[in-house]
Design an enzyme around this catalytic site. Structure first.
Site, mmCIF file in Angstrom:
data_model
loop_
_atom_site.group_PDB
_atom_site.id
_atom_site.type_symbol
_atom_site.label_atom_id
_atom_site.label_comp_id
_atom_site.label_asym_id
_atom_site.label_seq_id
_atom_site.Cartn_x
_atom_site.Cartn_y
_atom_site.Cartn_z
ATOM 1 N N GLY A 11 5.746 75.709 23.538
ATOM 2 C CA GLY A 11 6.515 74.507 23.256
ATOM 3 C C GLY A 11 6.540 74.167 21.777
ATOM 4 C CB ALA A 12 8.877 74.476 19.178
ATOM 5 N N GLY A 13 7.765 71.186 20.498
ATOM 6 C CA GLY A 13 8.022 69.759 20.330
ATOM 7 C C GLY A 13 7.162 69.218 19.204
ATOM 8 C CE1 TYR A 14 9.023 64.031 16.911
ATOM 9 C CE2 TYR A 14 9.229 64.006 19.295
ATOM 10 C CZ TYR A 14 9.724 63.681 18.053
ATOM 11 O OH TYR A 14 10.922 63.008 17.950
ATOM 12 C CG ASN A 38 10.983 75.630 21.852
ATOM 13 O OD1 ASN A 38 10.283 74.828 22.460
ATOM 14 N ND2 ASN A 38 12.172 75.298 21.378
ATOM 15 C CD GLU A 170 14.078 53.292 20.410
ATOM 16 O OE1 GLU A 170 13.566 52.862 19.363
ATOM 17 O OE2 GLU A 170 14.016 54.490 20.752
ATOM 18 C CD GLN A 314 1.579 56.388 15.693
ATOM 19 O OE1 GLN A 314 0.755 55.934 14.897
ATOM 20 N NE2 GLN A 314 2.340 55.591 16.425
ATOM 21 C CE LYS A 373 13.691 54.575 16.029
ATOM 22 N NZ LYS A 373 12.724 55.092 17.013
#
Length: 397
Positions: A11-14, A38, A170, A314, A373
């Protein structure tokens, strides 16, 4: 036979991308063989997907080629989907091959959690990937076109968004901002359009102070959003939803943002998990597996108050950095470091020029929060790609 340890990152997320980037900086030449797997050739910003989904921003602002983020002389990028994780054999089965590993990082991201609500997995759309975002955007535009071609059938311009957490709030904010332009384009009376935000919990935006939640709901109500808080969706149908109160809302568009669970591959691999999330140790390792790290949406960590940390970008980023440090420590037979989450603040967008934020003990709302933001988004771009990526993908206006 090579004695160089093999590290495989799924996986190449955060979390995955930060792990790979920190490894390529910390490892010496030929100290380890690192492979990043990924399903796509790009990394995308999950926290930004609500904008292209509503049609208020370009998809290209939401992704970046992985080859621009890693040194492919140090990290081997494999584009493939993971089919199975075999911990006993130390192997990962891909759709087109097999990888063996000495150390494994599972950063596969999450999946929508439907909580067993009938019809939700079949009839609701979800904001979870670039492709799903394309589908939502085109679906919304198609409904406006159908409204004018099917005798002004109201359900085509009724929109139900399940969940009033970050993603739900959002998204409805961006959708509300987009409605006037859609109405003008398709010659629809804006007063006929309805956006419903349904939340089973007693409040929207859990984790924010009541005054900030009240401000957010006031802003969005003025934009045309109708809130139904403390009311669960009982069933999702082809043409709408039935609420726990018995009320039926007819709508051709249902978008579900009501929860995230870990990847099902984690449970299938035999890890003890709760909704696909594994309670990792203080070094981010899976119980009973000192060579397997689980980070991001698939990990479960308890905060000092005794509650799980929410699965945010985060925390995934910070886990990625810590995970890379501990992998290097394992290879060099050094002491790993404990993961300690440092909360940099929380920001939620409420559409153009509006937002709410908490940084330390200070609360912000309105224009100031909206700028915060943008700062948060640009900080991430800077972390993974430096000034060139900020200039290319950053939102300055």
């Amino acid at each position: 036979m090579s004695s160089i340890p093999k590290i495989v990152i799924l996986g190449a997320g955060y979390g995955g991308i930060l792990t790979a980037q920190r490894l390529q900086k910390a490892l010496n030449y030929n100290e380890a063989d690192v492979t990043l797997v990924n399903r796509h050739e790009y990394h995308y910003f999950t926290t930004h997907l609500h904008m292209p989904a509503a049609g208020t921003d370009s998809i290209e602002h939401t992704r970046v080629s992985i080859s621009k983020l890693i040194d492919e002389f140090k990290i081997d990028l494999v584009k493939s989907s993971v089919q199975e994780i075999r911990t006993q054999q130390k192997k990962v089965i891909l759709e087109d091959g097999t990888l063996s590993y000495d150390y494994l990082v599972i950063a596969l991201g999450g999946e929508p959690e439907t909580f067993g609500i009938p019809g939700l997995d079949k009839y609701a759309l979800t904001i979870r990937s670039i492709n799903s975002v394309r589908l939502i955007r085109e679906h919304i535009e198609y409904q406006f076109a159908k409204y004018k071609n099917e005798n002004n059938a109201q359900e085509h311009i009724n929109f139900v968004v399940g969940g009033a957490g970050f993603s739900g709030i959002e998204f409805v904010a961006e959708l509300a901002d987009r409605i006037p332009a859609l109405c003008k384009e398709f010659d629809v009376d804006p007063s006929m359009v309805n956006i419903y935000n349904v939340e089973a919990a007693p409040t929207a935006l859990p984790g924010f102070a009541p005054e900030l939640v009240e401000h957010a709901m006031t802003v969005l109500t003025k934009k045309g959003v109708t809130f139904k808080i403390g009311v669960a969706i009982k069933e999702c149908l082809p043409g709408g939803v039935i609420l726990a109160t018995g009320e039926e809302i007819k709508a051709s568009t249902i978008v579900w943002t009501g929860g995230i669970r870990g990847n099902r591959l984690i449970e299938a691999a035999g890890f003890e998990a709760m909704r696909g999330r594994v309670k990792v140790d203080e070094y981010l390792r899976a119980p009973g597996h000192e060579n397997i790290f689980i980070i991001g949406d698939g990990s479960l960590m308890i905060n000092p108050e005794g509650r799980p940390y929410p699965p945010t970008a985060q925390i995934a980023m910070q886990q990625g950095e810590c995970c890379a440090h501990n992998l290097v420590a394992a290879i060099r037979s050094q002491q790993p470091k404990k993961f300690a989450f440092s909360n940099k603040g929380t920001v939620a967008s409420l559409g153009k020029g509006q937002g709410i934020a908490v940084v330390g003990d200070k609360k912000y709302k309105g224009w100031t929060a909206a700028q915060l933001k943008k700062v948060v988004d640009m900080r991430y771009l800077f972390i993974i790609g430096g000034i060139p990526l900020v200039l290319k993908k950053g939102r300055f206006l």
